[in-house]
Scaffold this active site. Structure first.
Site, mmCIF file in Angstrom:
data_model
loop_
_atom_site.group_PDB
_atom_site.id
_atom_site.type_symbol
_atom_site.label_atom_id
_atom_site.label_comp_id
_atom_site.label_asym_id
_atom_site.label_seq_id
_atom_site.Cartn_x
_atom_site.Cartn_y
_atom_site.Cartn_z
ATOM 1 N N ARG A 1 0.864 -1.180 0.000
ATOM 2 C CA ARG A 1 0.000 0.000 0.000
ATOM 3 C C ARG A 1 0.903 1.233 0.000
ATOM 4 O O ARG A 1 2.120 1.128 0.129
ATOM 5 C CB ARG A 1 -1.027 0.003 1.157
ATOM 6 C CG ARG A 1 -0.692 -0.677 2.448
ATOM 7 C CD ARG A 1 0.364 -0.038 3.272
ATOM 8 N NE ARG A 1 0.148 1.386 3.398
ATOM 9 C CZ ARG A 1 1.094 2.272 3.567
ATOM 10 N NH1 ARG A 1 2.369 1.881 3.657
ATOM 11 N NH2 ARG A 1 0.829 3.550 3.651
ATOM 12 N N ALA B 1 0.830 5.120 -2.216
ATOM 13 C CA ALA B 1 0.652 5.411 -3.648
ATOM 14 C C ALA B 1 1.823 4.965 -4.529
ATOM 15 O O ALA B 1 1.616 4.227 -5.504
ATOM 16 C CB ALA B 1 0.356 6.901 -3.825
ATOM 17 N N ASP C 1 -1.988 10.800 -2.191
ATOM 18 C CA ASP C 1 -2.348 9.746 -3.147
ATOM 19 C C ASP C 1 -2.686 10.307 -4.515
ATOM 20 O O ASP C 1 -2.577 9.609 -5.523
ATOM 21 C CB ASP C 1 -3.533 8.936 -2.616
ATOM 22 C CG ASP C 1 -3.065 8.008 -1.506
ATOM 23 O OD1 ASP C 1 -2.913 8.479 -0.370
ATOM 24 O OD2 ASP C 1 -2.786 6.838 -1.811
ATOM 25 N N ASN D 1 -5.309 12.295 0.546
ATOM 26 C CA ASN D 1 -4.427 11.425 1.340
ATOM 27 C C ASN D 1 -5.305 10.661 2.324
ATOM 28 O O ASN D 1 -6.531 10.845 2.370
ATOM 29 C CB ASN D 1 -3.358 12.265 2.058
ATOM 30 C CG ASN D 1 -2.267 11.408 2.678
ATOM 31 O OD1 ASN D 1 -1.712 10.525 2.030
ATOM 32 N ND2 ASN D 1 -1.974 11.616 3.949
HETATM 33 O O1 MRU Z 1 -4.557 3.150 2.252
HETATM 34 P P1 MRU Z 1 -3.092 3.367 2.155
HETATM 35 O O2 MRU Z 1 -2.324 2.797 3.291
HETATM 36 O O3 MRU Z 1 -2.541 2.925 0.807
HETATM 37 O O4 MRU Z 1 -2.915 4.945 2.209
HETATM 38 C C1 MRU Z 1 -1.631 5.488 2.024
HETATM 39 C C2 MRU Z 1 -1.560 6.952 2.190
HETATM 40 O O5 MRU Z 1 -2.535 7.624 2.381
HETATM 41 C C3 MRU Z 1 -0.191 7.562 2.028
HETATM 42 O O6 MRU Z 1 -0.069 8.698 2.820
HETATM 43 C C4 MRU Z 1 0.015 7.965 0.559
HETATM 44 O O7 MRU Z 1 -0.266 6.893 -0.301
HETATM 45 C C5 MRU Z 1 1.397 8.438 0.309
HETATM 46 S S1 MRU Z 1 2.614 7.164 0.429
HETATM 47 C C6 MRU Z 1 4.113 7.840 0.012
#
Ligand code: MRU
Length: 349
Positions: A50, A52, A241, A251
């Site tokens: 997980r 982005a 994201d 995000n």
């Molecule tokens: O649901 P997730 O854990 O994939 O959410 C991730 C986030 O919100 C992060 O802050 C975002 O993807 C940036 S990662 C460099």
């Protein structure tokens, strides 16, 4: 301390994808092998991988897995299989634009090599996935270098969710800023929001910071205002994201609330993200699709029922922070400040 890569391609063109299963952290550091598209889709949907940038990299390797069984096939069969893999991966999660950005690069690579033998197209796809992976490493380092200057020595920094090495190819976006500041000799105290409902802050961010020797304190999400009022936080740094052309940034759910709190306490709120997280095709954050997840993540988190049967649950996985609440966006090309359509277009041009 064993340094285990978040994502790793094992072997050559007929190889497979190895990844840390993040659902097992912080209790167990285990890796899983994905040998087909379905396994990669499942890993993305269930958050074994997980964040982005990491989702984008995994999807790129997923495309390579998708054409495994058609390496010597004719063009039509090969491209049918490729498009099927791309479509399945694109349906895994909707919000992080890095996923679609990486899939687009893979499709374009395949069409550049369209007239060659299919084995050559497959080799080009693996090279492209590895390039996406490597570029992300460099983006993390550059974001760290630019962002470290925004943090002062002996500051308290609040972060939300996990935007570290587990979410990227190297040491993160938001956490890169913290790691680079620490490398530059600054002493920081990091507050990690636990990040309900799936606890990426408590499970993953705290794990990463602790492993790297950074002073980290976990707080429940609803404690941020009090921690700010007590004067313990001088900057908030989060990842993203998807960032719209005007700077509105999606995000992890709860980020928008933190930005409002930061504004109320006159604390700068920074977003750290590579250029692959910008979606200039959408004018503002209202167009960003917000993933809705299984209510059981709220009602039965980590094995125990906490909500009565039959009660309605709303579980959006992301929210959008308006650009006007963001003091700066730190990307690999530099610091975008103030955050608006013009400064973003100029930086990404
Ligand atoms: O649901 P997730 O854990 O994939 O959410 C991730 C986030 O919100 C992060 O802050 C975002 O993807 C940036 S990662 C460099």
């Amino acid at each position: 301390m064993k340094n285990v890569p978040t994502l790793q391609w094992i072997g050559s063109v007929d190889g497979h994808l190895r990844m840390i299963d993040q659902t097992k952290l912080p209790v167990e550091l285990v890796e899983i092998d994905c040998r087909d598209v379905e396994a990669v889709c499942e890993a993305i949907k269930s958050l074994r991988v997980r964040g982005a940038p990491a989702i984008g990299i995994a999807a790129a390797y997923g495309v390579c897995l998708g054409v495994h069984n058609v390496l010597g096939a004719d063009q039509t069969t090969f491209f049918d299989r490729l498009h099927e893999a791309v479509d399945r991966l694109a349906a895994s999660r909707p919000t992080a634009v890095n996923l679609f950005w990486a899939l687009e690069r893979m499709k374009q690579t395949a069409s550049r090599f369209r007239n060659g033998p299919t084995a050559e197209i497959a080799a080009a796809l693996l090279t492209e996935a590895q390039a996406i992976h490597e570029e992300d490493r460099q983006m993390c380092r550059a974001i760290g270098r630019h962002g470290a200057e925004l943090l002062g020595d002996r500051q308290g920094v609040l972060t939300h969710c996990n935007a570290g090495g587990l979410a990227t190819a190297d040491y993160g976006t938001a956490l890169a800023v913290i790691f680079a500041a620490a490398e530059a000799g600054k002493t920081l105290r990091v507050f990690a929001d636990e990040t309900r409902p799936l606890l990426q802050g408590a499970r993953l961010t705290a794990w990463e910071l602790q492993r790297r020797g950074i002073d980290v304190t976990v707080i429940c999400d609803n404690m941020a205002a009090q921690v700010m009022r007590e004067g313990r936080v001088q900057a908030v740094v989060v990842g993203a994201d998807r960032i719209a052309a005007n700077g509105d940034a999606a995000n992890k759910i709860g980020t928008y609330g933190l930005a409002v709190l930061a504004a109320a306490h006159e604390i700068p709120f920074y977003v750290a993200a590579p250029s692959s997280t910008f979606d200039l095709s959408i004018a503002s954050g209202t167009e960003i699709p917000i993933e809705q997840r299984d209510p059981r993540e709220v009602t039965h988190g980590f094995g125990r029922q906490t909500v009565p049967d039959g009660v309605a649950v709303y579980n959006p996985a992301f929210d959008v922070t308006p650009a006007e609440l963001i003091a700066a966006i730190i990307c690999e090309r530099g610091v975008i400040r103030p955050v608006n359509r013009e400064t973003i277009a100029a930086m990404l041009a």
